[in-house]
Design a protein around this motif. Structure first.
Motif, PDB file in Angstrom:
ATOM      1  N   ALA A  45       0.853  -1.184   0.000  1.00 38.29           N
ATOM      2  CA  ALA A  45       0.000   0.000   0.000  1.00 38.29           C
ATOM      3  C   ALA A  45       0.894   1.240   0.000  1.00 38.29           C
ATOM      4  N   VAL A  46       0.892   1.974  -1.095  1.00 39.69           N
ATOM      5  CA  VAL A  46       1.661   3.214  -1.197  1.00 39.69           C
ATOM      6  C   VAL A  46       0.730   4.334  -1.630  1.00 39.69           C
ATOM      7  N   ASP A  47       1.158   5.553  -1.375  1.00 42.14           N
ATOM      8  CA  ASP A  47       0.352   6.719  -1.738  1.00 42.14           C
ATOM      9  C   ASP A  47       0.629   7.189  -3.165  1.00 42.14           C
ATOM     10  N   PHE A  48       1.880   7.023  -3.626  1.00 42.17           N
ATOM     11  CA  PHE A  48       2.310   7.547  -4.921  1.00 42.17           C
ATOM     12  C   PHE A  48       3.118   6.519  -5.689  1.00 42.17           C
ATOM     13  N   VAL A  49       3.009   6.607  -7.008  1.00 39.01           N
ATOM     14  CA  VAL A  49       3.948   5.946  -7.899  1.00 39.01           C
ATOM     15  C   VAL A  49       4.426   6.995  -8.897  1.00 39.01           C
ATOM     16  N   GLN A  50       5.731   7.029  -9.151  1.00 44.49           N
ATOM     17  CA  GLN A  50       6.304   7.946 -10.132  1.00 44.49           C
ATOM     18  C   GLN A  50       6.877   7.123 -11.280  1.00 44.49           C
ATOM     19  N   ILE A  51       6.409   7.409 -12.507  1.00 44.91           N
ATOM     20  CA  ILE A  51       6.793   6.610 -13.670  1.00 44.91           C
ATOM     21  C   ILE A  51       7.002   7.509 -14.877  1.00 44.91           C
ATOM     22  N   ASN A  52       7.677   6.942 -15.880  1.00 49.94           N
ATOM     23  CA  ASN A  52       7.838   7.638 -17.151  1.00 49.94           C
ATOM     24  C   ASN A  52       6.564   7.500 -17.977  1.00 49.94           C
ATOM     25  N   PHE A  53       6.165   8.596 -18.604  1.00 51.95           N
ATOM     26  CA  PHE A  53       4.967   8.586 -19.444  1.00 51.95           C
ATOM     27  C   PHE A  53       4.992   9.838 -20.307  1.00 51.95           C
ATOM     28  N   SER A  54       4.780   9.669 -21.587  1.00 49.98           N
ATOM     29  CA  SER A  54       4.732  10.800 -22.507  1.00 49.98           C
ATOM     30  C   SER A  54       4.034  10.358 -23.780  1.00 49.98           C
ATOM     31  N   ALA A  55       3.809  11.301 -24.692  1.00 54.04           N
ATOM     32  CA  ALA A  55       3.207  10.953 -25.974  1.00 54.04           C
ATOM     33  C   ALA A  55       4.108  10.032 -26.780  1.00 54.04           C
ATOM     34  N   ALA A  56       5.409  10.019 -26.453  1.00 58.52           N
ATOM     35  CA  ALA A  56       6.359   9.147 -27.149  1.00 58.52           C
ATOM     36  C   ALA A  56       6.655   7.868 -26.380  1.00 58.52           C
ATOM     37  N   GLU A  57       6.281   7.817 -25.094  1.00 55.34           N
ATOM     38  CA  GLU A  57       6.491   6.638 -24.251  1.00 55.34           C
ATOM     39  C   GLU A  57       5.161   6.308 -23.582  1.00 55.34           C
ATOM     40  N   ARG A  58       4.314   5.592 -24.297  1.00 58.53           N
ATOM     41  CA  ARG A  58       2.920   5.414 -23.880  1.00 58.53           C
ATOM     42  C   ARG A  58       2.663   4.113 -23.128  1.00 58.53           C
ATOM     43  N   GLU A  59       3.695   3.354 -22.829  1.00 55.25           N
ATOM     44  CA  GLU A  59       3.491   2.029 -22.245  1.00 55.25           C
ATOM     45  C   GLU A  59       2.694   2.073 -20.941  1.00 55.25           C
ATOM     46  N   ALA A  60       2.847   3.125 -20.174  1.00 54.16           N
ATOM     47  CA  ALA A  60       2.159   3.201 -18.879  1.00 54.16           C
ATOM     48  C   ALA A  60       0.646   3.177 -19.030  1.00 54.16           C
ATOM     49  N   GLU A  61       0.140   3.602 -20.173  1.00 48.84           N
ATOM     50  CA  GLU A  61      -1.309   3.599 -20.384  1.00 48.84           C
ATOM     51  C   GLU A  61      -1.873   2.187 -20.441  1.00 48.84           C
ATOM     52  N   GLN A  62      -1.045   1.237 -20.812  1.00 49.48           N
ATOM     53  CA  GLN A  62      -1.546  -0.117 -21.023  1.00 49.48           C
ATOM     54  C   GLN A  62      -1.932  -0.799 -19.714  1.00 49.48           C
ATOM     55  N   ARG A  63      -1.112  -0.569 -18.658  1.00 50.20           N
ATOM     56  CA  ARG A  63      -1.390  -1.285 -17.415  1.00 50.20           C
ATOM     57  C   ARG A  63      -1.182  -0.460 -16.159  1.00 50.20           C
ATOM     58  N   LEU A  64      -0.085   0.299 -16.084  1.00 45.08           N
ATOM     59  CA  LEU A  64       0.227   0.964 -14.821  1.00 45.08           C
ATOM     60  C   LEU A  64      -0.775   2.053 -14.461  1.00 45.08           C
ATOM     61  N   LEU A  65      -1.174   2.854 -15.409  1.00 44.19           N
ATOM     62  CA  LEU A  65      -2.127   3.917 -15.078  1.00 44.19           C
ATOM     63  C   LEU A  65      -3.482   3.337 -14.648  1.00 44.19           C
ATOM     64  N   PRO A  66      -4.031   2.362 -15.367  1.00 42.19           N
ATOM     65  CA  PRO A  66      -5.254   1.746 -14.853  1.00 42.19           C
ATOM     66  C   PRO A  66      -5.074   1.077 -13.494  1.00 42.19           C
ATOM     67  N   LEU A  67      -3.908   0.452 -13.275  1.00 43.63           N
ATOM     68  CA  LEU A  67      -3.662  -0.199 -11.987  1.00 43.63           C
ATOM     69  C   LEU A  67      -3.581   0.826 -10.865  1.00 43.63           C
ATOM     70  N   ALA A  68      -2.936   1.966 -11.121  1.00 41.77           N
ATOM     71  CA  ALA A  68      -2.869   3.018 -10.102  1.00 41.77           C
ATOM     72  C   ALA A  68      -4.269   3.514  -9.745  1.00 41.77           C
ATOM     73  N   GLN A  69      -5.117   3.680 -10.744  1.00 43.09           N
ATOM     74  CA  GLN A  69      -6.496   4.084 -10.452  1.00 43.09           C
ATOM     75  C   GLN A  69      -7.214   3.032  -9.621  1.00 43.09           C
ATOM     76  N   GLU A  70      -7.026   1.776  -9.996  1.00 47.09           N
ATOM     77  CA  GLU A  70      -7.674   0.670  -9.278  1.00 47.09           C
ATOM     78  C   GLU A  70      -7.206   0.606  -7.827  1.00 47.09           C
ATOM     79  N   ARG A  71      -5.912   0.858  -7.590  1.00 49.08           N
ATOM     80  CA  ARG A  71      -5.340   0.738  -6.260  1.00 49.08           C
ATOM     81  C   ARG A  71      -5.433   2.036  -5.448  1.00 49.08           C
ATOM     82  N   GLY A  72      -5.929   3.101  -6.058  1.00 45.55           N
ATOM     83  CA  GLY A  72      -6.028   4.373  -5.345  1.00 45.55           C
ATOM     84  C   GLY A  72      -4.682   5.006  -5.077  1.00 45.55           C
ATOM     85  N   VAL A  73      -3.802   4.996  -6.090  1.00 42.67           N
ATOM     86  CA  VAL A  73      -2.448   5.522  -5.948  1.00 42.67           C
ATOM     87  C   VAL A  73      -2.296   6.754  -6.840  1.00 42.67           C
ATOM     88  N   ALA A  74      -1.762   7.830  -6.280  1.00 45.28           N
ATOM     89  CA  ALA A  74      -1.487   9.033  -7.064  1.00 45.28           C
ATOM     90  C   ALA A  74      -0.310   8.775  -7.998  1.00 45.28           C
TER      91      ALA A  74
END
Length: 305
Positions: free
Chosen positions: A192-221
């Motif tokens: 259980a963490v409050d924040f996750v910091q990751i790389n994400f940009s229009a040129a590096e979109r991998e986070a959209e596939q799983r990490l961003l939805p997972l952060a929303q699911e887990r309630g992580v900023a």
């Protein structure tokens, strides 16, 4: 901390000038044009969507000629509504410079100070985090993150204790490469963490596939590093004319378009572009106001690269 009004913003600029950091400061935000805010899921505290990174940019020597431009950047950042400033012990003098300038400019209570632990072993981690708080002149520190997941289980155990004791307000984890997203996802499921910091940009979109939805699911900023893919995208787009649809999302530069691509994702709490230049800071902060792109507009941005 809540947003500041016009009089307070002008007071910050005057204070910085009086301390010997004079220069061309950014104007305070226009009436009714406050930065977009996003809430930290674990607490409900709201943060502006555009923050400030310090990697390389705040790693300067003690001379006034080196630090004066950064004082201007930090003062303008706060005057324009910014709060989140992110550093790390691996960023050279960045923590020290951030702490010194925040104290001289009397900005500590205006800032949300984030840093990291990057070492192995419990005792080494404690020593490093104590040193970071000393350099940043921030005790408690707002956010302490395990940098690049190094000895993550050990440090998160310490940080859970520190959070209970009030030494840190929030805890989190970070990484900056898409190749580590599987490991980041595993830690988000395990701890259980409050924040996750990751790389994400229009040129590096991998986070959209799983990490961003997972952060929303887990309630992580989510704090986004590399919103310009390390600067490569800005260099690539620098001489290209803006597309006609840029006006639809109130953007007057490619930097604003690229930042709005990131902050337009509902899972993103804050993006932290790093800069030591006042003109770039002002441009970046403009991305925090006005209309955000919808899903179709974000796809247009990605396809324009």
């Amino acid at each position: 901390m809540t947003g500041i009004n016009r009089r307070e913003a002008m007071g910050l600029i005057a204070a910085a000038t009086a301390l010997g950091f004079g220069g061309a400061f950014a104007a305070p935000p226009s009436e009714g044009r406050a930065l977009h805010m996003r809430r930290i899921p674990s607490s409900g505290e709201a943060l502006p969507v555009v923050g400030l990174g310090t990697w390389q940019t705040f790693d300067v020597g003690p001379g006034e000629d080196e630090r004066a431009p950064l004082a201007e950047v930090l003062s303008a950042f706060v005057a324009l509504g910014g709060r989140v400033i992110d550093s790390s012990p691996m960023y050279g003098r960045s923590e020290e410079v951030t702490g010194e300038l925040a104290e001289k400019l009397r900005l500590r209570d205006r800032l949300f100070v984030a840093t990291k632990v990057w070492t192995r072993g419990k005792e080494a981690g404690i020593r490093q985090m104590e040193e970071s708080m000393r350099k940043l002149r921030a005790r408690p520190v707002d956010l302490m993150q395990v940098h690049n997941l190094l000895d993550v289980d050990t440090h998160l155990a310490t940080l859970r204790e520190w959070k209970q004791q009030g030494l840190v307000r929030y805890i989190g984890i970070t990484h900056y490469t898409a190749g580590s997203h599987d490991e980041v996802a595993a830690i988000l499921r395990k701890h259980a963490v409050d924040f996750v910091q990751i790389n994400f940009s229009a040129a590096e979109r991998e986070a959209e596939q799983r990490l961003l939805p997972l952060a929303q699911e887990r309630g992580v900023a989510v704090i986004v590093n590399r919103p310009f893919a390390g600067g490569e995208v800005i260099r690539q787009m620098r001489n290209r004319p803006l597309p006609p649809w840029a006006a639809e999302i109130e953007c007057s530069s490619w930097a604003q378009i690229l930042l709005k691509y990131v902050t337009g994702h509902p899972a993103v709490t804050c993006a932290i572009p790093a800069t030591s230049k006042l003109t770039h800071l002002r441009d970046n902060m403009q991305a925090g106001i006005g209309r955000l792109p919808d899903r179709k507009q974000r796809e247009l941005i990605a396809r324009s690269l």
